[in-house]
Design a protein around this motif. Structure first.
Motif, PDB file in Angstrom:
ATOM      1  N   PRO A   1      -0.307  -3.927  -0.528  1.00 47.92           N
ATOM      2  CA  PRO A   1      -1.818  -3.542  -0.035  1.00 47.92           C
ATOM      3  C   PRO A   1      -2.272  -2.689  -0.571  1.00 47.92           C
ATOM      4  O   PRO A   1      -1.340  -1.129  -0.132  1.00 47.92           O
ATOM      5  CB  PRO A   1      -1.824  -4.420   1.184  1.00 47.92           C
ATOM      6  CG  PRO A   1      -0.231  -5.088   1.192  1.00 47.92           C
ATOM      7  CD  PRO A   1       0.402  -4.576   0.497  1.00 47.92           C
ATOM      8  N   ALA A   2      -3.965  -2.160  -1.519  1.00 55.26           N
ATOM      9  CA  ALA A   2      -3.967  -0.945  -1.841  1.00 55.26           C
ATOM     10  C   ALA A   2      -3.490   0.208  -0.381  1.00 55.26           C
ATOM     11  O   ALA A   2      -3.659   1.387  -0.469  1.00 55.26           O
ATOM     12  CB  ALA A   2      -5.488  -1.148  -2.005  1.00 55.26           C
ATOM     13  N   SER A   3      -3.648  -0.826   1.285  1.00 52.16           N
ATOM     14  CA  SER A   3      -3.604   0.912   1.513  1.00 52.16           C
ATOM     15  C   SER A   3      -2.245   0.232   2.892  1.00 52.16           C
ATOM     16  O   SER A   3      -2.637  -1.264   3.104  1.00 52.16           O
ATOM     17  CB  SER A   3      -5.231   0.539   2.657  1.00 52.16           C
ATOM     18  OG  SER A   3      -4.644   0.753   4.428  1.00 52.16           O
ATOM     19  N   GLY A   4      -1.649   1.303   2.807  1.00 48.92           N
ATOM     20  CA  GLY A   4      -0.062   0.787   3.518  1.00 48.92           C
ATOM     21  C   GLY A   4       1.014  -0.406   2.865  1.00 48.92           C
ATOM     22  O   GLY A   4       2.004   0.121   2.932  1.00 48.92           O
ATOM     23  N   GLY A   5       0.829  -0.764   1.666  1.00 45.15           N
ATOM     24  CA  GLY A   5       1.881  -0.942   0.640  1.00 45.15           C
ATOM     25  C   GLY A   5       2.552  -1.520   1.451  1.00 45.15           C
ATOM     26  O   GLY A   5       2.545  -2.485   1.893  1.00 45.15           O
ATOM     27  N   VAL A   6       3.756  -2.077   0.025  1.00 43.41           N
ATOM     28  CA  VAL A   6       4.828  -3.342   0.453  1.00 43.41           C
ATOM     29  C   VAL A   6       6.649  -1.895   0.946  1.00 43.41           C
ATOM     30  O   VAL A   6       6.862  -1.157  -0.765  1.00 43.41           O
ATOM     31  CB  VAL A   6       5.229  -4.746  -0.134  1.00 43.41           C
ATOM     32  CG1 VAL A   6       5.247  -4.550  -1.553  1.00 43.41           C
ATOM     33  CG2 VAL A   6       5.927  -5.221   0.549  1.00 43.41           C
TER      34      VAL A   6
END
Ligand SMILES: O=c1[nH]c(=O)c2[nH]c(=O)[nH]c2[nH]1
Length: 318
Positions: A244-249
């Motif tokens: 996800p654009a905020s936080g990532g994986v």
């Protein structure tokens, strides 16, 4: 090609030429001929916007009859590689293709319908990715920018009396994650120097190659919208790698990340049969000498290295 063009003399009058030195004939199980790296730019102009498609094309033609070209000095009915080059421009003029895959199918179809001697045709089309320029927040109608080494590749092998077999490739998709990656719990022995880490940068110049599940329409190979399928494949790969654009994986390894991304592609694209993902692991090595220079390393200064690289790859199949 030599610059000197000698007139073709009447074979009956001409003295026999020495054309072969062999003392024995052997079998010729494989042969083909084609033209490589034919470069063409097609510009499509509509009232509102222009579109541009730059391709580098390899063509290959197949016919068992052409064995005589190799073995018997007989060029009869040979579709010259120069003719193949010209054909790329003629088909570029006529095609409505908006993808390298469709252009490859159109080329193969043209060769097979034009020359009955051919049993098969193959086209490899590499598309240089021109990105529409954005000016003051708006897409430009005729301005383009080229970034990075990325290419969209379409390949078609079309055997007469069969259906075209199409393969798509995203080549040189270069990505960098500045966090959310680590590598630990791997085998440690006397040869191991790499310290395990929970925080690192991850970078790769990815190649992804996918094939299609259903049969393509044998008449024109037009049953897939290759261009929008490619958009979905690339966006799933991108999401799978970055999250996800905020936080990532978090990536536990490049292996785990590309398998995850491959599964996401197969879920989002029922028409994709399998996807091969090749990711040279480009290392960004912490520049720890900063400490000797009186500075502190705070996961912020790295030495980019792409040689040697890890070679991590897999095929994910439904
Ligand atoms: O994601 C990784 N996978 C590996 O197999 C590997 N090997 C290595 O040295 N670094 C990494 N990173």
């Amino acid at each position: 090609m030599s610059g000197r063009i000698a007139p073709v003399t009447d074979a009956a009058e001409a003295p026999a030429k020495l054309t072969k030195l062999r003392t024995q004939d052997f079998s010729l199980p494989v042969h083909s001929h084609g033209k490589a790296k034919v470069r063409v730019m097609k510009v499509v102009r509509t009232e509102a916007k222009h579109f541009c498609y730059e391709y580098s094309v390899d063509t290959t033609l197949y016919s068992p009859t052409y064995e005589r070209v190799f073995t018997a000095d007989d060029n009869t009915d040979l579709v010259a590689t120069d003719t193949q080059k010209n054909t790329v421009y003629v088909v570029a003029k006529r095609t409505k293709a908006d993808s390298p895959e469709q252009f490859a199918v159109d080329l193969c179809k043209h060769f097979l319908s034009e020359y009955s001697i051919l049993t098969g045709a193959e086209a490899l089309v590499r598309q240089v990715v021109w990105e529409r320029a954005v000016v003051d927040g708006s897409d430009h109608d005729h301005g383009w920018i080229k970034r990075g080494p990325e290419m969209n590749v379409g390949h078609c092998k079309f055997d007469r009396d069969d259906v075209p077999v199409v393969t798509s490739k995203l080549q040189g998709y270069t990505i960098f994650k500045s966090t959310q990656s680590g590598f630990a719990n791997y085998l440690q022995d006397k040869y191991t120097l790499l310290p395990p880490c929970e925080e690192r940068c991850l970078s790769t110049e990815m190649d992804a190659t996918w094939t299609y599940a259903g049969d393509i329409d044998g008449d024109c190979g037009g049953s897939f919208d290759y261009s929008s399928l490619r958009t979905t494949v690339v966006s799933e790969l991108t999401k799978g790698i970055f999250g996800p654009a905020s936080g990532g994986v978090f990536s536990v390894s490049l292996q785990a990340t590309i398998y995850d991304a491959g599964c996401m592609v197969l879920t989002a694209c029922p028409d994709v049969k399998n996807i091969k993902i090749e990711t040279p692991n480009k290392h960004y090595l912490p520049y720890r000498q900063l400490e000797t220079l009186g500075e502190t390393f705070e996961d912020d200064v790295f030495t980019p290295t792409d040689e040697p690289s890890g070679t991590i790859q897999c095929i994910v199949e439904r």
